[in-house]
Design a protein around this motif. Structure first.
Motif, PDB file in Angstrom:
ATOM      1  N   LEU A 175       0.828  -1.201   0.000  1.00 58.31           N
ATOM      2  CA  LEU A 175       0.000   0.000   0.000  1.00 58.31           C
ATOM      3  C   LEU A 175       0.865   1.255   0.000  1.00 58.31           C
ATOM      4  CD1 LEU A 175      -2.721   1.424   0.180  1.00 58.31           C
ATOM      5  CD2 LEU A 175      -2.652   1.108   2.667  1.00 58.31           C
ATOM      6  N   VAL A 176       1.898   1.274   0.831  1.00 55.25           N
ATOM      7  CA  VAL A 176       2.788   2.435   0.883  1.00 55.25           C
ATOM      8  C   VAL A 176       3.493   2.618  -0.457  1.00 55.25           C
ATOM      9  CG1 VAL A 176       4.850   3.421   1.953  1.00 55.25           C
ATOM     10  CG2 VAL A 176       3.102   2.297   3.369  1.00 55.25           C
ATOM     11  N   ASP A 177       3.954   1.508  -1.049  1.00 56.09           N
ATOM     12  CA  ASP A 177       4.613   1.584  -2.355  1.00 56.09           C
ATOM     13  C   ASP A 177       3.677   2.137  -3.419  1.00 56.09           C
ATOM     14  OD1 ASP A 177       6.862   0.571  -1.214  1.00 56.09           O
ATOM     15  OD2 ASP A 177       6.828  -1.363  -2.247  1.00 56.09           O
ATOM     16  N   ALA A 178       2.444   1.639  -3.440  1.00 57.90           N
ATOM     17  CA  ALA A 178       1.477   2.093  -4.438  1.00 57.90           C
ATOM     18  C   ALA A 178       1.161   3.572  -4.266  1.00 57.90           C
ATOM     19  CB  ALA A 178       0.191   1.270  -4.332  1.00 57.90           C
ATOM     20  N   THR A 179       1.056   4.010  -3.012  1.00 58.87           N
ATOM     21  CA  THR A 179       0.782   5.428  -2.745  1.00 58.87           C
ATOM     22  C   THR A 179       1.925   6.295  -3.241  1.00 58.87           C
ATOM     23  OG1 THR A 179      -0.526   4.847  -0.789  1.00 58.87           O
ATOM     24  CG2 THR A 179       0.280   7.107  -0.934  1.00 58.87           C
ATOM     25  N   THR A 180       3.156   5.851  -3.008  1.00 59.23           N
ATOM     26  CA  THR A 180       4.325   6.614  -3.447  1.00 59.23           C
ATOM     27  C   THR A 180       4.383   6.694  -4.958  1.00 59.23           C
ATOM     28  OG1 THR A 180       5.555   5.915  -1.485  1.00 59.23           O
ATOM     29  CG2 THR A 180       6.830   6.780  -3.329  1.00 59.23           C
ATOM     30  N   LEU A 181       4.189   5.570  -5.628  1.00 59.78           N
ATOM     31  CA  LEU A 181       4.270   5.545  -7.081  1.00 59.78           C
ATOM     32  C   LEU A 181       3.166   6.376  -7.726  1.00 59.78           C
ATOM     33  CD1 LEU A 181       5.199   1.792  -7.667  1.00 59.78           C
ATOM     34  CD2 LEU A 181       6.684   3.790  -7.873  1.00 59.78           C
ATOM     35  N   ALA A 182       2.004   6.396  -7.085  1.00 62.42           N
ATOM     36  CA  ALA A 182       0.890   7.183  -7.626  1.00 62.42           C
ATOM     37  C   ALA A 182       1.108   8.677  -7.439  1.00 62.42           C
ATOM     38  CB  ALA A 182      -0.420   6.766  -6.961  1.00 62.42           C
ATOM     39  N   SER A 184       3.803  10.539  -8.105  1.00 60.80           N
ATOM     40  CA  SER A 184       4.670  11.272  -9.023  1.00 60.80           C
ATOM     41  C   SER A 184       5.197  10.348 -10.117  1.00 60.80           C
ATOM     42  CB  SER A 184       5.846  11.868  -8.250  1.00 60.80           C
ATOM     43  OG  SER A 184       6.835  12.350  -9.126  1.00 60.80           O
ATOM     44  N   PRO A 185       5.238  10.848 -11.377  1.00 60.50           N
ATOM     45  CA  PRO A 185       5.873  10.056 -12.445  1.00 60.50           C
ATOM     46  C   PRO A 185       7.363   9.887 -12.218  1.00 60.50           C
ATOM     47  CG  PRO A 185       5.307  12.273 -13.209  1.00 60.50           C
ATOM     48  CD  PRO A 185       4.675  12.103 -11.876  1.00 60.50           C
ATOM     49  N   VAL A 186       7.967  10.796 -11.438  1.00 56.18           N
ATOM     50  CA  VAL A 186       9.389  10.671 -11.115  1.00 56.18           C
ATOM     51  C   VAL A 186       9.628   9.401 -10.320  1.00 56.18           C
ATOM     52  CG1 VAL A 186      11.291  11.690  -9.813  1.00 56.18           C
ATOM     53  CG2 VAL A 186       9.820  13.147 -11.208  1.00 56.18           C
ATOM     54  N   ALA A 187       8.739   9.099  -9.374  1.00 58.97           N
ATOM     55  CA  ALA A 187       8.889   7.893  -8.561  1.00 58.97           C
ATOM     56  C   ALA A 187       8.819   6.647  -9.433  1.00 58.97           C
ATOM     57  CB  ALA A 187       7.801   7.855  -7.492  1.00 58.97           C
ATOM     58  N   VAL A 188       7.964   6.653 -10.442  1.00 60.41           N
ATOM     59  CA  VAL A 188       7.835   5.496 -11.341  1.00 60.41           C
ATOM     60  C   VAL A 188       9.137   5.279 -12.098  1.00 60.41           C
ATOM     61  CG1 VAL A 188       6.588   4.554 -13.316  1.00 60.41           C
ATOM     62  CG2 VAL A 188       5.343   5.834 -11.552  1.00 60.41           C
ATOM     63  N   ARG A 189       9.695   6.346 -12.661  1.00 62.38           N
ATOM     64  CA  ARG A 189      10.938   6.198 -13.420  1.00 62.38           C
ATOM     65  C   ARG A 189      12.099   5.834 -12.508  1.00 62.38           C
ATOM     66  NH1 ARG A 189      14.732  10.466 -16.327  1.00 62.38           N
ATOM     67  NH2 ARG A 189      16.181   8.990 -17.268  1.00 62.38           N
ATOM     68  N   LEU A 190      12.143   6.430 -11.309  1.00 59.73           N
ATOM     69  CA  LEU A 190      13.213   6.122 -10.356  1.00 59.73           C
ATOM     70  C   LEU A 190      13.190   4.644 -10.008  1.00 59.73           C
ATOM     71  CD1 LEU A 190      15.471   6.957  -8.416  1.00 59.73           C
ATOM     72  CD2 LEU A 190      13.709   7.606  -6.769  1.00 59.73           C
ATOM     73  N   LEU A 191      12.002   4.113  -9.749  1.00 59.95           N
ATOM     74  CA  LEU A 191      11.895   2.696  -9.412  1.00 59.95           C
ATOM     75  C   LEU A 191      12.307   1.831 -10.594  1.00 59.95           C
ATOM     76  CD1 LEU A 191      11.119   0.834  -7.105  1.00 59.95           C
ATOM     77  CD2 LEU A 191       8.800   0.766  -8.007  1.00 59.95           C
ATOM     78  N   ALA A 192      11.988   2.255 -11.813  1.00 60.87           N
ATOM     79  CA  ALA A 192      12.382   1.494 -13.008  1.00 60.87           C
ATOM     80  C   ALA A 192      13.908   1.449 -13.132  1.00 60.87           C
ATOM     81  CB  ALA A 192      11.755   2.124 -14.251  1.00 60.87           C
ATOM     82  N   ILE A 193      14.569   2.572 -12.866  1.00 60.26           N
ATOM     83  CA  ILE A 193      16.038   2.610 -12.927  1.00 60.26           C
ATOM     84  C   ILE A 193      16.635   1.665 -11.885  1.00 60.26           C
ATOM     85  CG2 ILE A 193      18.064   4.066 -12.510  1.00 60.26           C
ATOM     86  CD1 ILE A 193      16.466   6.421 -13.660  1.00 60.26           C
ATOM     87  N   LEU A 194      16.084   1.711 -10.677  1.00 61.88           N
ATOM     88  CA  LEU A 194      16.577   0.828  -9.622  1.00 61.88           C
ATOM     89  C   LEU A 194      16.332  -0.636  -9.964  1.00 61.88           C
ATOM     90  CD1 LEU A 194      15.482   2.898  -6.505  1.00 61.88           C
ATOM     91  CD2 LEU A 194      17.816   2.599  -7.380  1.00 61.88           C
ATOM     92  N   ASN A 195      15.202  -0.935 -10.586  1.00 62.65           N
ATOM     93  CA  ASN A 195      14.932  -2.315 -11.008  1.00 62.65           C
ATOM     94  C   ASN A 195      15.974  -2.792 -12.013  1.00 62.65           C
ATOM     95  OD1 ASN A 195      12.696  -2.569  -9.381  1.00 62.65           O
ATOM     96  ND2 ASN A 195      11.217  -2.087 -10.971  1.00 62.65           N
ATOM     97  N   ARG A 200      14.608  -4.208  -5.995  1.00 65.59           N
ATOM     98  CA  ARG A 200      13.156  -4.333  -6.050  1.00 65.59           C
ATOM     99  C   ARG A 200      12.549  -3.696  -4.806  1.00 65.59           C
ATOM    100  NH1 ARG A 200      11.180 -10.267  -6.212  1.00 65.59           N
ATOM    101  NH2 ARG A 200      11.931 -10.183  -4.056  1.00 65.59           N
ATOM    102  N   GLY A 201      11.427  -3.008  -5.015  1.00 61.08           N
ATOM    103  CA  GLY A 201      10.712  -2.426  -3.891  1.00 61.08           C
ATOM    104  C   GLY A 201      11.075  -0.973  -3.662  1.00 61.08           C
ATOM    105  N   TRP A 202      10.277  -0.360  -2.809  1.00 54.35           N
ATOM    106  CA  TRP A 202      10.489   1.049  -2.487  1.00 54.35           C
ATOM    107  C   TRP A 202      10.569   1.230  -0.968  1.00 54.35           C
ATOM    108  CZ3 TRP A 202      11.368   5.420  -5.316  1.00 54.35           C
ATOM    109  CH2 TRP A 202      11.204   6.645  -4.652  1.00 54.35           C
ATOM    110  N   THR A 203       9.573   0.709  -0.289  1.00 58.02           N
ATOM    111  CA  THR A 203       9.579   0.803   1.174  1.00 58.02           C
ATOM    112  C   THR A 203      10.464  -0.269   1.792  1.00 58.02           C
ATOM    113  OG1 THR A 203       7.324   1.654   1.075  1.00 58.02           O
ATOM    114  CG2 THR A 203       8.087   0.846   3.211  1.00 58.02           C
ATOM    115  N   ARG A 204      10.355  -1.494   1.276  1.00 60.77           N
ATOM    116  CA  ARG A 204      11.214  -2.592   1.724  1.00 60.77           C
ATOM    117  C   ARG A 204      12.080  -2.990   0.532  1.00 60.77           C
ATOM    118  NH1 ARG A 204       7.781  -6.896   4.184  1.00 60.77           N
ATOM    119  NH2 ARG A 204       8.110  -5.813   6.166  1.00 60.77           N
ATOM    120  N   VAL A 205      13.258  -2.364   0.462  1.00 64.58           N
ATOM    121  CA  VAL A 205      14.127  -2.549  -0.697  1.00 64.58           C
ATOM    122  C   VAL A 205      14.902  -3.858  -0.571  1.00 64.58           C
ATOM    123  CG1 VAL A 205      15.991  -1.546  -2.051  1.00 64.58           C
ATOM    124  CG2 VAL A 205      14.318  -0.057  -0.930  1.00 64.58           C
TER     125      VAL A 205
END
Length: 218
Positions: A175-182, A184-195, A200-205
Motif C-alpha cells: 500500500l505504501v509503495d502504491a501510494t508513493t508511485l501514484a 509522481s511520475p518521477v517515482a515510477v521512473r526512479l523505481l524502473a532505474i533501480l529495477n 526491487r521495492g520502495w519501502t522494503r528494498v
C-alpha cells in the motif's frame, strides 16, 4: 438597590442566574456551602476547557493528531532541513499507516531514522527528493537521485542494517509503495532505474540480482 447590587455581584462571580435567588435567601452557612459547590463546578469547567484547548492545539498542529510524538519530531527535523512539504506529506501519510500497525515498535524505528539523518548522504537524498517534487519523468537528474539512493542501500546491506521494520506486513508495504508511485511520475521512473540495477521495492528494498552490464550482453 442593595439587592440589585448583590444580584449583579453574584452574576459577575459566575453564579448561574437560576441560583442567584437561592443564595440571596440563604443564611450565612447555607450561603458559604452553596458558594463552595459553585466554585467546585466552575473549577471542573475550567479543567474541561483546558482539555479542550489541548485537543484544539493538537488539531491545529496537524501532524500530532494521528502520529506519536517521536514521528512528529522526526518530521519537524526534516522540515528544519528544508525538505519540501510535498515530500513531508508523503512521509507523514506513510508513518500514519506504519504507526497504526506497529505502535509498540514505532519509537525504535524512528530512533533509527533519526540516526540516519546524521549521515550527510541521507540529508543529500532528502534534498534531492525535495527538488524532484517539481521534476518531470524525463528529468536527467533522476539518475543522480537513483545514484544517491543506491549508495545508501548498498551501505545498508554492507552493514547488515535493516531499513524497515520486519513487523510491517507485506500488505501495508504494498500500500505504501502504491501510494508513493501514484504520487509522481518521477517515482515510477526512479523505481524502473533501480529495477534495472537489480533492486526491487520502495519501502522494503531488496537486491534481486546484480546489475546487468550491457557489454556482457553483446
Amino acid at each position: 438597590m442593595v439587592a440589585l447590587i448583590r444580584i449583579h455581584t453574584l452574576a459577575e462571580a459566575g453564579v448561574p442566574l437560576a441560583r442567584v435567588q437561592q443564595l440571596l435567601d440563604a443564611d450565612p452557612d447555607e450561603f458559604a456551602a452553596e458558594v463552595r459547590r459553585i466554585d467546585a463546578q466552575l473549577r471542573a469547567e475550567v479543567r474541561r476547557l483546558q482539555r479542550n484547548r489541548t485537543r484544539i492545539a493538537a488539531l491545529a498542529s496537524g501532524d500530532s493528531l494521528a502520529l506519536p510524538p517521536s514521528v512528529v519530531d522526526y518530521l519537524d527535523r526534516l522540515r528544519g532541513m528544508g525538505v519540501d512539504e510535498r515530500i513531508l506529506q508523503l512521509e507523514r501519510d506513510a508513518w500514519i499507516m506504519v504507526a497504526a500497525q506497529v505502535p509498540d515498535e514505532i519509537d525504535a524505528v524512528i530512533a533509527r531514522k533519526q540516526a540516519e539523518l546524521d549521515d550527510p548522504d541521507m540529508v543529500r537524498l532528502y534534498l534531492l527528493l525535495s527538488q524532484a517534487a517539481d521534476w518531470t519523468a524525463d528529468e536527467p537528474r533522476i539518475v543522480e537521485l537513483a545514484d544517491a539512493l543506491e549508495t545508501l542501500m548498498n551501505r545498508s546491506i554492507a552493514s547488515g542494517a535493516s531499513e524497515n521494520p520486519d513487523e510491517v506486513d507485506d500488505t501495508l508495504i504494498d500500500l505504501v509503495d502504491a501510494t508513493t508511485l501514484a504520487s509522481s511520475p518521477v517515482a515510477v521512473r526512479l523505481l524502473a532505474i533501480l529495477n534495472e540495477r537489480g533492486w526491487r521495492g520502495w519501502t522494503r528494498v531488496q537486491r534481486i540480482h546484480d546489475p546487468v552490464d550491457p557489454l556482457d550482453e553483446s
